[in-house]
Design a protein around this motif. Structure first.
Motif, mmCIF file in Angstrom:
data_model
loop_
_atom_site.group_PDB
_atom_site.id
_atom_site.type_symbol
_atom_site.label_atom_id
_atom_site.label_comp_id
_atom_site.label_asym_id
_atom_site.label_seq_id
_atom_site.Cartn_x
_atom_site.Cartn_y
_atom_site.Cartn_z
ATOM 1 N N ILE A 171 0.838 -1.201 0.000
ATOM 2 C CA ILE A 171 0.000 0.000 0.000
ATOM 3 C C ILE A 171 0.872 1.250 0.000
ATOM 4 C CG2 ILE A 171 -1.597 1.378 1.415
ATOM 5 C CD1 ILE A 171 -2.948 -1.317 2.138
ATOM 6 N N GLU A 172 1.901 1.238 0.826
ATOM 7 C CA GLU A 172 2.839 2.369 0.880
ATOM 8 C C GLU A 172 3.479 2.581 -0.497
ATOM 9 O OE1 GLU A 172 7.085 3.063 3.016
ATOM 10 O OE2 GLU A 172 5.483 2.285 4.307
ATOM 11 N N SER A 173 3.872 1.495 -1.134
ATOM 12 C CA SER A 173 4.492 1.570 -2.453
ATOM 13 C C SER A 173 3.507 2.113 -3.497
ATOM 14 C CB SER A 173 4.978 0.179 -2.854
ATOM 15 O OG SER A 173 5.368 0.147 -4.190
ATOM 16 N N LEU A 174 2.264 1.643 -3.458
ATOM 17 C CA LEU A 174 1.253 2.120 -4.408
ATOM 18 C C LEU A 174 0.941 3.598 -4.186
ATOM 19 C CD1 LEU A 174 -1.177 -0.935 -4.438
ATOM 20 C CD2 LEU A 174 0.328 -0.180 -6.302
ATOM 21 N N ASN A 175 0.856 4.018 -2.919
ATOM 22 C CA ASN A 175 0.643 5.439 -2.620
ATOM 23 C C ASN A 175 1.758 6.285 -3.213
ATOM 24 O OD1 ASN A 175 -0.875 5.113 0.668
ATOM 25 N ND2 ASN A 175 -1.855 5.618 -1.244
ATOM 26 N N GLU A 176 2.999 5.843 -3.025
ATOM 27 C CA GLU A 176 4.144 6.588 -3.552
ATOM 28 C C GLU A 176 4.147 6.596 -5.077
ATOM 29 O OE1 GLU A 176 7.770 5.089 -1.825
ATOM 30 O OE2 GLU A 176 7.090 5.543 0.208
ATOM 31 N N MET A 177 3.843 5.456 -5.681
ATOM 32 C CA MET A 177 3.892 5.324 -7.132
ATOM 33 C C MET A 177 2.805 6.162 -7.814
ATOM 34 S SD MET A 177 3.569 1.817 -9.432
ATOM 35 C CE MET A 177 4.103 0.890 -8.025
ATOM 36 N N PHE A 178 1.582 6.084 -7.321
ATOM 37 C CA PHE A 178 0.457 6.744 -7.978
ATOM 38 C C PHE A 178 0.100 8.102 -7.368
ATOM 39 C CE2 PHE A 178 -0.200 2.332 -9.231
ATOM 40 C CZ PHE A 178 -0.647 2.453 -10.546
ATOM 41 N N GLN A 179 0.495 8.331 -6.108
ATOM 42 C CA GLN A 179 0.095 9.541 -5.382
ATOM 43 C C GLN A 179 -1.431 9.663 -5.364
ATOM 44 O OE1 GLN A 179 2.217 11.852 -3.650
ATOM 45 N NE2 GLN A 179 3.469 10.021 -3.910
ATOM 46 N N MET A 180 -2.087 8.538 -5.151
ATOM 47 C CA MET A 180 -3.554 8.455 -5.109
ATOM 48 C C MET A 180 -3.956 7.542 -3.953
ATOM 49 S SD MET A 180 -4.872 10.172 -7.632
ATOM 50 C CE MET A 180 -4.188 11.053 -9.024
ATOM 51 N N PRO A 181 -5.211 7.640 -3.494
ATOM 52 C CA PRO A 181 -5.677 6.763 -2.417
ATOM 53 C C PRO A 181 -5.697 5.290 -2.839
ATOM 54 C CG PRO A 181 -7.175 8.623 -2.733
ATOM 55 C CD PRO A 181 -6.213 8.635 -3.876
ATOM 56 N N VAL A 182 -5.581 4.428 -1.839
ATOM 57 C CA VAL A 182 -5.674 2.984 -2.050
ATOM 58 C C VAL A 182 -6.849 2.463 -1.236
ATOM 59 C CG1 VAL A 182 -4.532 0.749 -1.706
ATOM 60 C CG2 VAL A 182 -3.197 2.733 -2.470
ATOM 61 N N VAL A 183 -7.682 1.669 -1.888
ATOM 62 C CA VAL A 183 -8.811 1.000 -1.245
ATOM 63 C C VAL A 183 -8.411 -0.453 -1.054
ATOM 64 C CG1 VAL A 183 -11.238 0.330 -1.496
ATOM 65 C CG2 VAL A 183 -10.459 2.543 -2.403
ATOM 66 N N ALA A 184 -8.542 -0.954 0.176
ATOM 67 C CA ALA A 184 -8.185 -2.345 0.476
ATOM 68 C C ALA A 184 -9.450 -3.088 0.901
ATOM 69 C CB ALA A 184 -7.142 -2.399 1.577
ATOM 70 N N LEU A 185 -9.786 -4.149 0.192
ATOM 71 C CA LEU A 185 -10.978 -4.952 0.468
ATOM 72 C C LEU A 185 -10.553 -6.330 0.948
ATOM 73 C CD1 LEU A 185 -14.003 -5.807 0.214
ATOM 74 C CD2 LEU A 185 -13.510 -6.312 -2.201
ATOM 75 N N ARG A 186 -11.107 -6.744 2.079
ATOM 76 C CA ARG A 186 -10.885 -8.110 2.551
ATOM 77 C C ARG A 186 -12.168 -8.607 3.208
ATOM 78 N NH1 ARG A 186 -10.111 -8.807 7.994
ATOM 79 N NH2 ARG A 186 -9.762 -6.921 9.178
ATOM 80 N N ALA A 187 -12.292 -9.912 3.255
ATOM 81 C CA ALA A 187 -13.408 -10.515 3.979
ATOM 82 C C ALA A 187 -13.044 -10.536 5.459
ATOM 83 C CB ALA A 187 -13.689 -11.925 3.464
ATOM 84 N N ASP A 188 -13.952 -10.099 6.303
ATOM 85 C CA ASP A 188 -13.727 -10.050 7.752
ATOM 86 C C ASP A 188 -14.388 -11.286 8.354
ATOM 87 O OD1 ASP A 188 -12.987 -9.200 10.238
ATOM 88 O OD2 ASP A 188 -14.465 -7.586 10.371
ATOM 89 N N LEU A 189 -13.606 -12.354 8.437
ATOM 90 C CA LEU A 189 -14.119 -13.663 8.826
ATOM 91 C C LEU A 189 -13.272 -14.265 9.938
ATOM 92 C CD1 LEU A 189 -14.462 -15.114 5.212
ATOM 93 C CD2 LEU A 189 -16.291 -14.157 6.606
#
Length: 186
Positions: A29-47
């Motif tokens: 996520i940190e890498s994607l933020n730096e690369m794109f300079q845009m927000p990151v949405v993280a989706l996971r199942a909460d199980l």
């Protein structure tokens, strides 16, 4: 920038696989933020841990991924899926205001029939932690079994995994039946 989708297999480390996967995801996520300079949405199942990697996890993620993609539309720049023998998580890089995406995430978690079994985090650029529901003025997540604060029930282990698993399977069955009925009527 063209919408791009990638899948990344995460190898399990010698430490707890869930802790290892979380660390790898946080770095990504940190890498994607730096690369794109845009927000990151993280989706996971909460199980419960006993349901990680299960068909139910796949159904929840698949259905919520479709719902999020409809919401994100042409704001979706990049998508990446992490898979391991333990769990799966989907990351989206999006163009726009992270706080608006958090509002959309809360709406999806609360209104989609399977949303209560998901966790949708939004990471702003240059921020280490996701935007919290509380900082946005929303109430804490509710436990799907008793309606109390989910974090309290989880921390205090108020419900046995088999009770939660049974409830989740029942809700997925209802959702799939209702979805099939809608398709038949069209």
């Amino acid at each position: 920038m063209e919408n791009e989708k990638r899948t990344m297999k995460v190898m399990e480390g010698s430490a707890s696989p869930l802790i290892y996967i979380r660390k790898v995801k946080d770095k990504r996520i940190e890498s994607l933020n730096e690369m794109f300079q845009m927000p990151v949405v993280a989706l996971r199942a909460d199980l419960p841990v006993t349901m990680k990697g299960s068909p139910e996890e796949g159904i929840i993620l698949s259905e919520l991924e479709k719902a999020l993609k409809r919401t994100l539309g042409n704001k979706l720049l990049f998508e990446e899926t992490y898979e391991s023998g333990v769990t799966r998580e989907i990351l989206f890089v999006v163009r726009g205001d992270a706080h608006i995406y958090k509002e959309n995430a809360v709406f999806t978690e609360e209104s989609h029939p399977l949303g209560k079994f998901s966790d949708i985090d939004i990471y702003e650029c240059q921020e280490e932690f996701p935007i919290s529901r509380l900082e946005m003025g929303y109430a804490p997540r509710e436990c799907c079994i008793c309606g109390d604060e989910r974090v309290k029930c989880s921390t205090e282990k108020r419900h046995v995994d088999t009770e939660i698993e049974s409830y989740i399977r029942h809700e997925i069955k209802i959702y799939l039946e209702e979805t099939a009925d809608k398709v038949r009527r069209v």
